[in-house]
Design an enzyme around this catalytic site. Structure first.
Site, PDB file in Angstrom:
ATOM      1  N   CYS A   1     -27.709 -13.188   2.381  1.00 16.74           N
ATOM      2  CA  CYS A   1     -27.029 -14.329   3.013  1.00 16.74           C
ATOM      3  C   CYS A   1     -27.799 -14.808   4.233  1.00 16.74           C
ATOM      4  O   CYS A   1     -27.731 -14.196   5.304  1.00 16.74           O
ATOM      5  CB  CYS A   1     -25.607 -13.927   3.403  1.00 16.74           C
ATOM      6  SG  CYS A   1     -24.711 -15.237   4.260  1.00 16.74           S
TER       7      CYS A   1
ATOM      8  N   CYS B   1     -25.675 -15.832   7.216  1.00 20.25           N
ATOM      9  CA  CYS B   1     -25.172 -14.691   7.995  1.00 20.25           C
ATOM     10  C   CYS B   1     -26.283 -14.072   8.844  1.00 20.25           C
ATOM     11  O   CYS B   1     -26.066 -13.707   9.995  1.00 20.25           O
ATOM     12  CB  CYS B   1     -24.639 -13.587   7.077  1.00 20.25           C
ATOM     13  SG  CYS B   1     -23.635 -14.192   5.715  1.00 20.25           S
ATOM     14  N   ASP B   2     -27.472 -13.934   8.290  1.00 19.46           N
ATOM     15  CA  ASP B   2     -28.456 -13.040   8.910  1.00 19.46           C
ATOM     16  C   ASP B   2     -29.695 -13.717   9.481  1.00 19.46           C
ATOM     17  O   ASP B   2     -30.484 -13.063  10.176  1.00 19.46           O
ATOM     18  CB  ASP B   2     -28.883 -11.970   7.884  1.00 19.46           C
ATOM     19  CG  ASP B   2     -27.703 -11.086   7.509  1.00 19.46           C
ATOM     20  OD1 ASP B   2     -26.796 -10.937   8.346  1.00 19.46           O
ATOM     21  OD2 ASP B   2     -27.684 -10.555   6.383  1.00 19.46           O
TER      22      ASP B   2
END
Ligand code: NAP
Length: 303
Positions: A131, A134-135
């Protein structure tokens, strides 16, 4: 007999459970033996609102579970193995028991596909990610790889290019599967380059990602490519196989949702990634869990 039976215990399922149990509806969550969904495989979550300094994925899910139980939802840690939506009450089998309910919310999510390497499992959350949203911020000004050649891979590469210093896309063929507009965007982006006809043999690094070992599938040649992170974007599998003869699914297995959370069966609703291949975010799943709960409540009171 339950008013609402929720299958799945990620952000969608647990949010739905908080809403339905607070509304006084008798609620069962068939949570699965591995309860909590994809966030249980995540370390730091920085984009779920309300946590100024971020929160660990498993801690966030534990809090949601406690909140749902405190509101009165019942949870069983069994996997749903079959569902019968052909007659009412609806029936769901889990752990050799059949549960009956007036409404069902499907919140079974989707699973990212993985390469199946030991090193990928070991370094998950330590540079191996599925993701970018997300990261990506953890790899500001670093060199990263994206594996895959579809729409998701191009979207991930384009998103990462805004944050990192360099993105290399590793694809197993010499042509992308992604739509032309995403391909054009990626080819025109000076930070994105491509390594064609190549597969990842191993992800290198002891405690964090330091590189990958690649194999050129045409020449058979192996090489090492240093990097700080590997973003896998090789597709998703919606966890909907038990519903395949019960409810309308699209050709790739996602539940077909109409008017937000309604399915083609009256009284069966869907929330989260089981129907959503577009956003795939915990907060979006939680939001759709709320909507499914309100829709189920409205259905039960006949409005
Ligand atoms: P996808 O279309 O199935 O693409 C997966 C990619 O990963 C393919 O390029 C595939 O290679 C590669 N791949 C699969 N298994 C692999 C393996 N074991 N090792 C190496 N490479 C592997 O998946 P997706 O990109 O997640 O898209 C899924 C669906 O969502 C699609 O229908 C897509 O159109 C849709 N989607 C749409 C948007 C958008 O419209 N903006 C965004 C994201 C997703 P091959 O090409 O060789 O098969």
């Amino acid at each position: 007999m339950y008013d609402v039976l929720i299958i799945g215990s990620g952000p969608a399922g647990l949010t739905a459970a908080i809403y339905t149990s607070r509304a006084g509806l008798k609620t069962l969550v068939v949570a699965g033996t591995m309860w909590g969904g994809q966030l249980m495989l995540t370390l730091e979550v920085e984009n779920f609102p309300g946590f100024e300094n971020g929160i660990l994925g498993p801690d966030l899910m534990a809090a949601m579970r406690k909140q749902a139980e405190r509101c009165g939802a019942e949870l069983i840690l069994e996997n749903a193995t079959s569902a019968d939506f052909k007659s009412k009450p609806f029936k769901v089998t889990a752990g050799n028991k059949v549960y009956e309910a007036k409404t069902v919310i499907i919140a079974t999510g989707a699973s990212s596909k993985w390469l199946g390497l030991e090193s990928e499992t070991r370094l998950r959350g330590r540079g191996v990610s599925v993701c970018a949203t997300c990261d990506a911020p953890f790899f500001r000004n670093k060199k990263v790889l994206v594996v895959g050649g579809g729409d998701t891979a191009m979207e991930e590469a384009l998103f990462l290019s805004k944050v990192v210093s360099e993105v290399k896309v590793i694809h197993r063929r010499d042509k992308l599967r992604a739509c032309k507009c995403l391909q054009d965007g990626a080819f025109a982006n000076p930070k994105i380059s491509f390594v064609w006809n190549s597969t990842v043999q191993e992800i290198l690094g002891k405690d964090r990602v330091e590189g990958v070992k690649l194999r050129n599938v045409v020449s058979g040649e192996e090489s090492v490519l240093p990097c700080d992170a590997v973003f896998l974007a090789i597709g998703y599998t919606p966890n909907t196989s038990i519903f395949k003869d019960q409810i309308e699914l699209d050709p790739t297995g996602y539940v077909v949702a109409r008017e937000e959370t309604r399915t083609n069966i009256d009284g069966v609703f869907v929330a989260g990634d089981a129907a959503d291949y577009r956003y795939r975010q915990a907060i979006a799943a939680a939001g759709s869990g709320c909507k499914a709960a309100l829709d189920a409540e409205k259905y039960l009171i006949g409005t």
